[in-house]
Design an enzyme around this catalytic site. Structure first.
Site, PDB file in Angstrom:
ATOM      1  N   PHE A 189       0.874  -1.197   0.000  1.00 27.91           N
ATOM      2  CA  PHE A 189       0.000   0.000   0.000  1.00 27.91           C
ATOM      3  C   PHE A 189       0.906   1.240   0.000  1.00 27.91           C
ATOM      4  CE2 PHE A 189      -3.307   2.880   1.188  1.00 27.91           C
ATOM      5  CZ  PHE A 189      -4.510   2.234   0.951  1.00 27.91           C
TER       6      PHE A 189
ATOM      7  N   PHE B 200      -1.188  -3.039   7.953  1.00 24.97           N
ATOM      8  CA  PHE B 200      -1.926  -3.859   8.922  1.00 24.97           C
ATOM      9  C   PHE B 200      -1.391  -5.298   8.927  1.00 24.97           C
ATOM     10  CE2 PHE B 200      -5.696  -6.146  10.523  1.00 24.97           C
ATOM     11  CZ  PHE B 200      -6.050  -5.340  11.592  1.00 24.97           C
ATOM     12  N   GLU B 201      -0.864  -5.753   7.804  1.00 21.94           N
ATOM     13  CA  GLU B 201      -0.376  -7.141   7.687  1.00 21.94           C
ATOM     14  C   GLU B 201       1.083  -7.288   8.112  1.00 21.94           C
ATOM     15  OE1 GLU B 201      -2.423  -5.747   5.140  1.00 21.94           O
ATOM     16  OE2 GLU B 201      -4.072  -6.897   6.036  1.00 21.94           O
TER      17      GLU B 201
ATOM     18  N   VAL C 238       1.541   4.897   6.166  1.00 23.83           N
ATOM     19  CA  VAL C 238       0.125   5.074   6.475  1.00 23.83           C
ATOM     20  C   VAL C 238      -0.147   6.579   6.417  1.00 23.83           C
ATOM     21  CG1 VAL C 238      -1.763   4.439   8.004  1.00 23.83           C
ATOM     22  CG2 VAL C 238       0.329   3.091   8.019  1.00 23.83           C
ATOM     23  N   ILE C 239      -0.936   6.956   5.434  1.00 23.11           N
ATOM     24  CA  ILE C 239      -1.167   8.378   5.170  1.00 23.11           C
ATOM     25  C   ILE C 239      -2.629   8.693   5.468  1.00 23.11           C
ATOM     26  CG2 ILE C 239      -1.078  10.178   3.391  1.00 23.11           C
ATOM     27  CD1 ILE C 239       1.131   8.453   2.015  1.00 23.11           C
TER      28      ILE C 239
ATOM     29  N   HIS D 246     -10.009   4.934   8.990  1.00 19.79           N
ATOM     30  CA  HIS D 246      -9.208   3.751   8.685  1.00 19.79           C
ATOM     31  C   HIS D 246      -7.740   3.966   9.085  1.00 19.79           C
ATOM     32  CE1 HIS D 246      -9.251  -0.137   6.782  1.00 19.79           C
ATOM     33  NE2 HIS D 246      -8.208   0.147   6.033  1.00 19.79           N
TER      34      HIS D 246
ATOM     35  N   PHE E  31      10.116  -0.493  13.742  1.00 18.55           N
ATOM     36  CA  PHE E  31       8.907   0.183  13.255  1.00 18.55           C
ATOM     37  C   PHE E  31       9.321   1.329  12.332  1.00 18.55           C
ATOM     38  CE2 PHE E  31       5.461   3.370  14.076  1.00 18.55           C
ATOM     39  CZ  PHE E  31       4.407   2.648  13.548  1.00 18.55           C
TER      40      PHE E  31
END
Ligand code: INI
Length: 158
Positions: free
Chosen positions: A27, A62-63, A86-87, A93, A118
């Site tokens: 993503f 998320f995975e 993650v934007i 979400h 991370f």
């Protein structure tokens, strides 16, 4: 500032005999590919050979935790580096994905005693993400790779 420089001088970036796993979220791959390039640069600059680096792609941030945990449990790797972007969008979400990725990655590390890094960008917009996917220290993947090496050596010497 002198104190900070002194701290950095003491970081052990030895990589002899080390193997690293990198897990990358697909993503926002226009950003995560740059994070991967940065992480590979960081590892290779510190002497890690291609054959000692294992890269896995997952659908989204998320995975990341599940695959990171499996890789850490295998004990084939000294550390696992998680990369994602993650934007923030229009929906909630973002909050769920960012929070669960962070929490799951921490759990993977604590459950296995393997450093799981991370290197997941959580930003308000695309331009903030691009700023953190630049070159060298301006790339969160690069700094994640160096932090992984630091953690491996730190844990070995505790
Ligand atoms: N995954 C990301 O890695 N970054 C995002 O910004 C993102 N947003 O905003 O939705 C995202 N969603 C997908 C998520 O990680 C899972 O792959 C999906 O929900 C299936 O479990």
């Amino acid at each position: 500032m002198q104190g900070v420089e002194k701290c950095y001088e003491t970081i052990d970036l030895n990589t002899e005999g080390h193997c690293y796993a990198v897990v990358v979220a697909r993503f926002n791959d226009h950003i995560t590919q740059k994070l991967l390039d940065g992480a590979l640069d960081g590892l290779k600059e510190c002497g890690v050979k291609d054959e000692s680096i294992h890269v896995s792609w997952v659908p989204g941030a998320f995975e990341l935790p599940l695959v990171a945990k499996k890789l850490a449990e295998s004990k084939n790797f000294d550390a696992v580096i998680c990369l994602g972007a993650v934007i923030r969008g229009e929906t909630a979400h973002f909050d769920f994905v960012a929070a669960e990725a962070a929490s799951g990655i921490l759990q993977a590390s604590l459950a296995t005693d393997v450093p799981v890094l991370f290197s997941v960008l959580t930003t308000e917009n695309l331009s903030q993400a691009q700023e953190r996917a630049g070159a060298k220290e301006a790339n969160n993947g690069y700094s994640g790779a160096l932090s992984a090496i630091e953690m491996v050596n730190l844990l070995k010497n505790l």
